[in-house]
Design a protein around this motif. Structure first.
Motif, PDB file in Angstrom:
ATOM      1  N   TYR A  30     -11.531   5.566  -5.450  1.00 18.92           N
ATOM      2  CA  TYR A  30     -11.157   4.153  -5.569  1.00 18.92           C
ATOM      3  C   TYR A  30     -11.746   3.554  -6.844  1.00 18.92           C
ATOM      4  O   TYR A  30     -11.090   2.782  -7.537  1.00 18.92           O
ATOM      5  N   LYS A  33      -9.906   4.605  -9.911  1.00 23.39           N
ATOM      6  CA  LYS A  33      -8.601   3.951 -10.002  1.00 23.39           C
ATOM      7  C   LYS A  33      -8.707   2.447 -10.224  1.00 23.39           C
ATOM      8  O   LYS A  33      -7.702   1.749 -10.272  1.00 23.39           O
ATOM      9  N   ALA A  70      -1.286   2.059  -6.808  1.00 21.59           N
ATOM     10  CA  ALA A  70      -0.986   1.302  -8.034  1.00 21.59           C
ATOM     11  C   ALA A  70      -0.631  -0.149  -7.695  1.00 21.59           C
ATOM     12  O   ALA A  70      -1.044  -1.076  -8.398  1.00 21.59           O
ATOM     13  N   ARG A  73      -3.870  -1.902  -6.657  1.00 18.62           N
ATOM     14  CA  ARG A  73      -4.689  -2.205  -7.840  1.00 18.62           C
ATOM     15  C   ARG A  73      -4.130  -3.424  -8.575  1.00 18.62           C
ATOM     16  O   ARG A  73      -4.877  -4.303  -8.989  1.00 18.62           O
TER      17      ARG A  73
END
Length: 161
Positions: A30, A33, A70, A73
């Motif tokens: 995590y 990313k 994605a 995020r």
């Protein structure tokens, strides 16, 4: 679940893993990313702010319903100063994600409904097999292997010319 005293504002990766239920490797992933962040101590150990607990819970809940990392995020990056998502943030984002999830559910229902046909066939070469060849435009003119034969014959004819 181990309790962390209120006066402690930072957690080790082990404490964050124990409290969040996420594996240490998942937390490192995590972080790589950009979903959570830590600071490094003089001894190069990670320290997470207590707010990371809520961010991890947010990430895991979104993942559970099938939201790609994605997209998660991107949602987290829109929060001011990387603050912890609130209940209101979750409500707003879940509303945004609802249509995407509804579309996936429709796709899965269609796949489920067509699965019986493919199991009955066994070879996945039905005239119009929606699982092995979705949106088949050639299926209206001909079936599977003939198309391959047609292409080879066209190549042979071109070589002979």
């Amino acid at each position: 679940m181990p309790q962390i005293p209120e006066k402690i504002h930072e957690l080790t990766v082990g404490q964050l893993a124990a409290r969040s239920g996420a594996a240490v490797s998942a937390l490192h992933f995590y972080e790589s990313k950009g979903l959570i962040s830590s600071r490094r101590t003089a001894g190069n150990q990670r320290r997470y702010h207590r707010d990371a607990l809520r961010r991890v819970a947010f990430v895991r809940a979104a993942q559970r319903v099938g939201i790609p990392l994605a997209t998660i995020r991107e949602a987290l990056s829109e929060l001011p100063e990387e603050r912890t998502p609130t209940r209101e943030d979750w409500a707003r984002l879940s509303e945004t994600w609802r249509s995407e999830l509804d579309e996936r559910i429709k796709q899965l229902n269609r796949l489920r409904d067509h699965l019986t046909d493919c199991i009955g066939c066994g070879c996945l070469s039905l005239d119009t097999c929606v699982l092995s060849n979705p949106d088949d435009v050639f299926g209206e003119r001909m079936t599977g292997s003939r198309l391959m034969v047609e292409r080879r014959e066209n190549r042979k004819q071109r070589r002979q010319c």
